[in-house]
Scaffold this active site. Structure first.
Site, PDB file in Angstrom:
ATOM      1  N   HIS A 375       0.800  -1.232   0.000  1.00 20.31           N
ATOM      2  CA  HIS A 375       0.000   0.000   0.000  1.00 20.31           C
ATOM      3  C   HIS A 375       0.826   1.272   0.000  1.00 20.31           C
ATOM      4  CE1 HIS A 375      -4.009  -1.803   0.832  1.00 20.31           C
ATOM      5  NE2 HIS A 375      -3.273  -2.758   1.381  1.00 20.31           N
ATOM      6  N   LYS A 566      -8.374  13.886   4.788  1.00 19.67           N
ATOM      7  CA  LYS A 566      -7.507  12.694   4.744  1.00 19.67           C
ATOM      8  C   LYS A 566      -6.539  12.842   5.907  1.00 19.67           C
ATOM      9  CE  LYS A 566      -6.286  14.087   0.505  1.00 19.67           C
ATOM     10  NZ  LYS A 566      -6.179  13.050  -0.507  1.00 19.67           N
ATOM     11  N   ARG A 567      -5.757  11.802   6.202  1.00 22.28           N
ATOM     12  CA  ARG A 567      -4.742  11.979   7.240  1.00 22.28           C
ATOM     13  C   ARG A 567      -3.837  13.164   6.884  1.00 22.28           C
ATOM     14  NH1 ARG A 567      -4.486   7.990  11.487  1.00 22.28           N
ATOM     15  NH2 ARG A 567      -2.564   9.064  12.034  1.00 22.28           N
ATOM     16  N   LYS A 572       0.956  14.548   1.416  1.00 27.82           N
ATOM     17  CA  LYS A 572      -0.389  14.851   0.910  1.00 27.82           C
ATOM     18  C   LYS A 572      -0.563  16.353   0.663  1.00 27.82           C
ATOM     19  CE  LYS A 572      -2.417  10.875   3.381  1.00 27.82           C
ATOM     20  NZ  LYS A 572      -3.039   9.982   2.381  1.00 27.82           N
ATOM     21  N   THR A 674      -8.383   6.825  -1.837  1.00 25.78           N
ATOM     22  CA  THR A 674      -9.731   6.291  -2.025  1.00 25.78           C
ATOM     23  C   THR A 674     -10.756   7.388  -1.773  1.00 25.78           C
ATOM     24  OG1 THR A 674      -9.476   5.429   0.221  1.00 25.78           O
ATOM     25  CG2 THR A 674      -9.305   3.853  -1.575  1.00 25.78           C
ATOM     26  N   LYS A 678     -14.503   8.671  -3.562  1.00 19.99           N
ATOM     27  CA  LYS A 678     -15.745   8.997  -2.851  1.00 19.99           C
ATOM     28  C   LYS A 678     -16.238  10.388  -3.240  1.00 19.99           C
ATOM     29  CE  LYS A 678     -13.847   6.116   0.784  1.00 19.99           C
ATOM     30  NZ  LYS A 678     -12.994   6.133   1.992  1.00 19.99           N
TER      31      LYS A 678
HETATM   32  C1  CR1 Z   1      -2.085   4.668   0.871  1.00 21.63           C
HETATM   33  O1  CR1 Z   1      -1.342   5.758   1.344  1.00 21.63           O
HETATM   34  C2  CR1 Z   1      -4.167   4.000  -0.293  1.00 21.63           C
HETATM   35  C3  CR1 Z   1      -4.495   3.150   0.929  1.00 21.63           C
HETATM   36  C4  CR1 Z   1      -5.307   1.926   0.574  1.00 21.63           C
HETATM   37  C5  CR1 Z   1      -2.484   3.759   2.020  1.00 21.63           C
HETATM   38  C6  CR1 Z   1      -3.299   5.175   0.121  1.00 21.63           C
HETATM   39  O2  CR1 Z   1      -2.883   5.879  -1.012  1.00 21.63           O
HETATM   40  O3  CR1 Z   1      -5.341   4.440  -0.890  1.00 21.63           O
HETATM   41  O4  CR1 Z   1      -3.305   2.709   1.566  1.00 21.63           O
HETATM   42  N1  CR1 Z   1      -1.265   3.152   2.559  1.00 21.63           N
HETATM   43  O5  CR1 Z   1      -4.665   1.166  -0.388  1.00 21.63           O
HETATM   44  C7  CR1 Z   1      -1.037   2.866   3.837  1.00 21.63           C
HETATM   45  O6  CR1 Z   1      -1.813   3.154   4.710  1.00 21.63           O
HETATM   46  C8  CR1 Z   1       0.469   1.775   5.317  1.00 21.63           C
HETATM   47  O7  CR1 Z   1       0.137   2.221   4.059  1.00 21.63           O
END
Ligand code: CR1
Length: 833
Positions: A375, A566-567, A572, A674, A678
Site C-alpha cells: 500500500h 484525509k490523514r 499529501k 480512495t 468517494k
Molecule cells: C495509501 O497511502 C491507499 C491506501 C489503501 C495507504 C493510500 O494511497 O489508498 O493505503 N497506505 O490502499 C497505507 O496506509 C500503510 O500504508
C-alpha cells in the site's frame, strides 16, 4: 464417502418469528421486546442509547439468520475456497445504516421507528463508530469485506478487536489534542463473542529439538507464557443478496490455567501482572499512518492476531475433513500490507511443527495460500523488526524465517550467480547494521501474488522497491486498483443524489456501478442539472450547520466548498492548499474590491500524535482561518474551516457536500487514494496531480472533466536527481515570496515569527515534497477552477459526468479483480447450493 461424517451441522433457525420478520409490525414488536428484555426499558422511558441498542439488536438478529444460512451452505460444500482477508485495521464506520440498506428495509425501519415515536436519523446518529483503523488502508479493508459479501464470495475478515480505536481529535487553540476513543463504553450490539472458539498463542521461551516416533528430527516451542484469543464476530451482509459473511476480531485475554502456579506460591501480583500483560495486546490501535511504530507491543499484536486467525482457519479446514497440507485448497489469504505478513512463517510453523507436514510440501501449501498487497512506496512505512525482538518474543517463528531465508537465498544465488547486491537486498534479514527482519521481503518470498493498489503505484513498485522481485518472480505481480463501496458512500451518505439517480436510471447501480453510465445524457439536460445542483446545495446546508455547531464558523452554502479530508501528512500537501489560501487573501488585501469566487476551504484529518510537522500544519490551517475568517476586507468571500475529528461518520456528511476535491499529493507518493473516488461519486470535481488512482479517475471521467496540475512522478524524480533547488523557485516567484513572507511575518501567529518557521524553512531549503516546484502550476489551475465555477451549467455538467463515469471505482470491481487474478474463487450462490 464423507456423507455422514463428523461435519458439524448447525441446527436450523426458526423461520418466522419476531426475530426475522421484515415488515413494519414485526420490526416494531422486535424493537419493543429487545428494549424490554435486553435493555430493561420500555418505549416511554427509554434513553436514546437504549433505543439505538434495541433497534440494532433487531437488525443484528436478522443478519444472524442470513449469516447462519450462508455458513450452513458453505460448510456443506467441500469444494468452496474461502477468502481470509487479514488486516490489522478495519475502519468499519457506523453499522446500522448500511445494514438497513443491505437488508433492503430502510423504509420499513423508518416507519417502524416513527410509529414508535422516534426518528431513525436520530437513532443512527447515536452510534459510536468502531474506528479500528487509521485511514485509507483500514477503510479499504472495510469496503472489501462489504463487497465480498455483496459479490457472494465466502470470506472472513480477520483482525484485532482493539478496545481503543483511533483517538478522537479535538482542536484546542488551533492544536490537535488526542482523546482516547471509548467506542465500547455503551455496548456493541453488532458483535457476538465466541469463547468456545478461543485459541492460544505462545510467546517467549525457547525451542527444543526431539525425535518423533518415526525418528524424524522435530522442533517444539516451550513458551514463557500463552495468551488466549477470543473471537468476536460481526456479520457482514451483502447488498440485496442472501449472503452474509462475518468479520472475526480477536481480543486477547490471559490464558486460564497459566497463572495458577504463581498464584499458589502466593505471588498474587505476578498473576495479576500476567493478566494485564495479556489483555494489553488488543488494548489499543497504533495511531501511525504510513509510519512504522517499531514497538514491541505492535509486533505482539501482529503475531497474536495472525496466529489466532491461522489456527481458526486450520480448525475450520479440518472440520471440512481437509488434510493439513491441502490448506491452500480451502483458503486464499490476502495480507493487507505487511502487518500480517508473519503469517507466512506462522503457517509454516503450524504445518511443520504441529501437523508434521514435510517442509517442501508445507512451503508449497503456504505459498499457494498467501498473497500480499503493498500500500505504500514511502520508505518509512516499510516494516522491519529487530532480530533480537523477534528472538525474544517468538523464537520458533524466527528459526523458521531463518530456514525460509536460507533456502530462498540459495535459489537467488543459483538464479543470479555472483550478484551479492541482489542477495543482500532480497534477504529477509537486513544485515547492513543492526539486524532486522524485513517484513515486505518475507511477504514477497512466501506469497504467490503481489499487488499494488493503482496502476501507477504498481508500475513504480516494479521499477523501484520491488524491482529485484520482479526479476525473480515476474508472474507474481498484479495490479488491483482500489475501489470504494457505493452503498455506504452514495446510497447511505447521499440520499438526495441517490434518489435523483434512481428517478433517472433505475436502482440497479448500487450493486452494478457501471450502470451509472446511463446518466451521461442527463449531463446535457438543463432540468436535471438544476435538480443535481439543488441536491448538492441541500447537502452543503447540512454540512454548513454542522460546521457552525462544531467550529463556530459560519459558512455560506452557495460558496464553492473546496475540501481536503484525509490523514495529515507532508506528502499529501495540505500546506500547498494553505499557500493557495494565503495567495487569495493577499490578492484581496492588495485590492479589496477584486472579483473573486467565494470559497469555503474545509480541511479534516488526524495527525499521528508523534508527527510534529503534521501537527504544526493543523495549527497553521487554524491560524490562517482565524485571520482570514475575521478580516472585514475579506467580506466573507473566503472561509477556512478545520473540521475536527474526521472519521467515517463525519466523512459521510462531508463528501456529499463537496464541490472541489483536493487530491494534491506529490506525484509518486500516494499509492492510490480512495477519498478521491468517494468525492467524484458524489459529484465533486477533482483538482489533482497525476498520482495514485487520480490517473485512472481522470482517464475514466475524461481529461476535460478533471483539473490536472503539477509535475509527474518522473519529473519529480528527475528534478531530485538534478539537484532540486526550492529556494531558486522562491526567488523567482513574487506571489510565492509574498505568501511565505506573510507566514514568516507572524501575521498568522500573533506576531510570533518562529511558530511556523519549521514549515517555511523546510519548504525553502529542503522541500522533499516539491511544493515550491508545483506552486505556480497549482495556483494557475485553481484560477481555472474559479473560472469554471462561474459557469454553473458547465460545472454541473462536468460534475454529473464524473458521477456517471465512476463505475470502475466500485469496490465490487476491485473484488472481482482479486477473485479472477489472485484468489481464483467464484461467487457462491447460496440459493443454488
Ligand atoms: C495509501 O497511502 C491507499 C491506501 C489503501 C495507504 C493510500 O494511497 O489508498 O493505503 N497506505 O490502499 C497505507 O496506509 C500503510 O500504508
Amino acid at each position: 464417502s464423507n456423507a455422514n461424517n463428523s461435519k458439524v451441522k448447525r441446527a436450523s433457525a426458526p423461520t418466522i418469528d419476531v426475530r426475522s420478520g421484515m415488515d413494519v409490525e414485526s420490526l416494531k414488536q422486535a424493537i419493543t421486546e429487545h428494549l424490554f428484555y435486553q435493555q430493561g426499558r420500555n418505549i416511554v422511558n427509554t434513553s436514546l442509547n437504549d433505543l439505538y441498542m434495541a433497534v440494532s439488536h433487531t437488525v443484528h438478529d436478522r443478519l444472524l439468520q442470513h449469516e447462519h444460512k450462508t455458513m450452513n451452505a458453505v460448510f456443506d460444500n467441500n469444494n468452496v475456497r474461502l477468502v481470509s482477508y487479514m488486516s490489522a485495521e478495519f475502519l468499519m464506520g457506523p453499522q446500522l445504516g448500511v445494514n438497513l440498506i443491505d437488508l433492503n428495509i430502510m423504509a420499513e425501519m423508518e416507519q417502524a421507528v416513527q410509529e414508535l415515536g422516534f426518528s431513525l436519523n436520530t437513532i443512527m446518529a447515536q452510534e459510536e463508530e468502531p474506528g479500528l483503523g487509521n485511514g485509507g488502508l483500514g477503510r479499504l479493508a472495510a469496503c472489501y469485506i462489504d463487497s465480498m459479501a455483496s459479490q457472494q464470495i465466502p470470506a472472513i475478515g480477520y483482525g484485532i478487536r482493539y478496545e481503543f480505536g483511533i483517538f478522537d481529535q479535538v482542536i484546542r487553540d488551533g492544536w490537535q489534542v488526542e482523546i482516547t476513543d471509548k467506542w465500547l463504553r455503551n455496548g456493541n450490539p453488532w458483535e457476538s463473542a465466541r469463547p468456545e472458539l478461543a485459541v492460544n498463542v505462545k510467546f517467549g521461551g525457547h525451542t527444543e529439538s526431539y525425535l518423533d516416533s518415526n525418528e524424524y528430527l522435530r522442533y517444539r516451542w516451550k513458551p514463557d507464557y500463552m495468551v488466549t484469543g477470543i473471537p468476536y464476530d460481526t456479520p457482514i451482509m451483502g447488498y440485496k443478496v442472501p449472503s452474509c459473511n462475518f468479520l472475526r476480531l480477536w481480543k486477547s485475554e490471559a490464558e486460564e490455567s497459566f497463572d495458577f502456579s504463581s498464584f499458589n506460591q502466593g505471588d498474587y501480583y505476578k498473576a495479576v501482572e500476567y493478566k494485564v500483560k495479556s489483555e494489553n495486546i488488543s488494548k489499543v490501535l497504533y495511531p501511525n499512518d504510513e509510519m512504522l511504530g517499531g514497538k514491541k507491543l505492535r509486533l505482539k499484536q501482529q503475531y497474536f492476531f495472525v496466529s489466532c486467525s491461522l489456527q481458526d482457519m486450520m480448525n475450520i479446514h479440518l472440520r471440512f475433513d481437509g488434510k493439513p497440507q491441502d490448506f491452500h485448497k480451502r483458503w486464499a489469504i490476502q495480507l493487507n500490507d505487511t502487518h500480517p505478513s508473519v503469517a507466512v512463517a506462522e503457517l509454516m510453523r503450524i504445518l511443520v511443527d504441529e501437523y508434521h507436514v514435510d517442509w517442501d510440501v508445507a512451503w508449497h501449501t503456504t505459498c499457494s495460500t498467501c498473497s500480499y498487497t503493498n500500500h505504500t512506496l514511502l520508505p518509512e512505512a516499510l516494516e522491519k523488526w529487530p532480530v533480537g525482538l523477534f528472538a525474544y518474543l517468538i523464537p520458533r517463528v524466527l528459526e523458521i524465517i531463518f530456514e525460509i531465508n536460507y533456502r530462498f537465498l540459495k535459489e537467488v544465488s543459483s538464479r543470479f550467480p555472483g550478484d551479492n547486491g541482489k542477495l543482500s537486498r532480497m534477504s529477509i534479514i537486513d544485515e547492513s547494521g543492526e539486524k532486522f527482519v524485513r517484513m515486505a521481503n518475507l511477504a514477497c518470498v512466501g506469497c504467490c501474488a503481489i499487488n499494488g493498489v493503482a496502476e501507477l503505484h504498481t508500475e513504480l513498485l516494479k521499477q523501484q522497491i520491488l524491482h529485484d522481485w520482479v526479476e525473480m518472480f515476474p508472474e507474481r505481480f498484479h495490479n488491483v486498483t482500489n475501489g470504494v463501496t457505493p452503498r455506504r458512500f452514495v446510497v447511505l451518505s447521499n440520499p438526495g443524489l441517490s434518489n435523483l439517480i434512481i428517478e433517472s436510471i433505475g436502482d440497479k447501480w448500487p450493486g452494478k456501478l457501471d450502470e451509472l453510465r446511463k446518466l451521461e445524457p442527463f449531463a446535457d439536460d438543463a432540468a436535471f442539472r438544476e435538480k443535481f445542483r439543488s441536491v448538492k446545495l441541500e447537502n452543503k446546508k447540512i454540512l454548513a450547520a454542522l460546521i457552525k455547531e462544531r467550529t463556530g464558523v459560519v459558512v455560506n452554502p452557495s460558496s464553492m466548498f473546496d475540501v481536503q479530508v484525509k490523514r495529515i501528512h507532508e506528502y499529501k500537501r495540505q500546506h500547498l492548499s494553505v499557500l493557495h489560501i494565503i495567495a487569495l487573501y493577499l490578492r484581496i488585501k492588495q485590492n479589496p474590491d477584486i472579483d473573486i469566487v467565494p470559497r469555503t476551504f474545509i480541511f479534516g484529518g488526524k495527525a499521528a500524535p508523534g508527527y510534529f510537522s503534521a501537527k504544526l500544519i493543523i495549527k497553521l490551517i487554524n491560524s490562517v482561518g482565524d485571520v482570514v475568517n475575521n478580516d472585514p476586507d475579506v467580506k466573507d468571500r473566503l472561509k477556512v474551516v478545520f473540521f475536527p475529528d474526521f472519521n467515517v461518520t463525519n466523512a459521510q456528511l462531508i463528501y456529499p457536500a463537496a464541490d472541489l476535491s483536493e487530491q494534491i499529493s506529490t506525484a509518486g507518493k500516494e499509492a492510490s487514494g480512495t477519498g478521491n473516488m468517494k468525492f467524484s461519486m458524489n459529484g465533486a470535481l477533482t483538482i489533482g496531480t497525476l498520482d495514485g488512482a487520480n490517473v485512472e479517475i481522470r482517464e475514466e471521467v475524461g481529461n476535460d472533466n478533471f483539473f490536472l496540475f503539477g509535475l509527474t512522478a518522473a519529473q519529480v524524480e528527475d528534478a531530485k536527481r538534478n539537484g532540486y533547488n526550492p529556494h531558486f523557485i522562491y526567488d523567482n516567484n513574487e506571489e510565492l515570496r509574498n505568501v511565505i513572507s506573510m507566514i514568516n511575518s507572524g501575521r498568522f501567529s500573533n506576531g510570533d515569527t518562529n511558530l511556523f518557521k519549521p514549515i517555511t524553512d523546510n519548504l525553502l531549503w529542503h522541500d522533499p515534497f516539491m511544493l515550491m516546484a508545483d506552486f505556480s502550476l497549482y495556483i494557475a489551475c485553481q484560477d481555472l477552477v474559479a473560472e469554471t465555477w462561474k459557469n454553473t451549467a458547465e460545472w454541473n455538467r462536468m460534475a454529473i459526468l464524473n458521477v456517471a463515469r465512476m463505475g470502475k471505482f466500485s469496490s465490487d470491481r476491485s473484488i472481482q479483480d482479486y477473485c479472477e487474478k489472485i484468489w481464483k474463487v467464484k461467487p457462491f450462490n447460496i440459493r443454488k447450493a
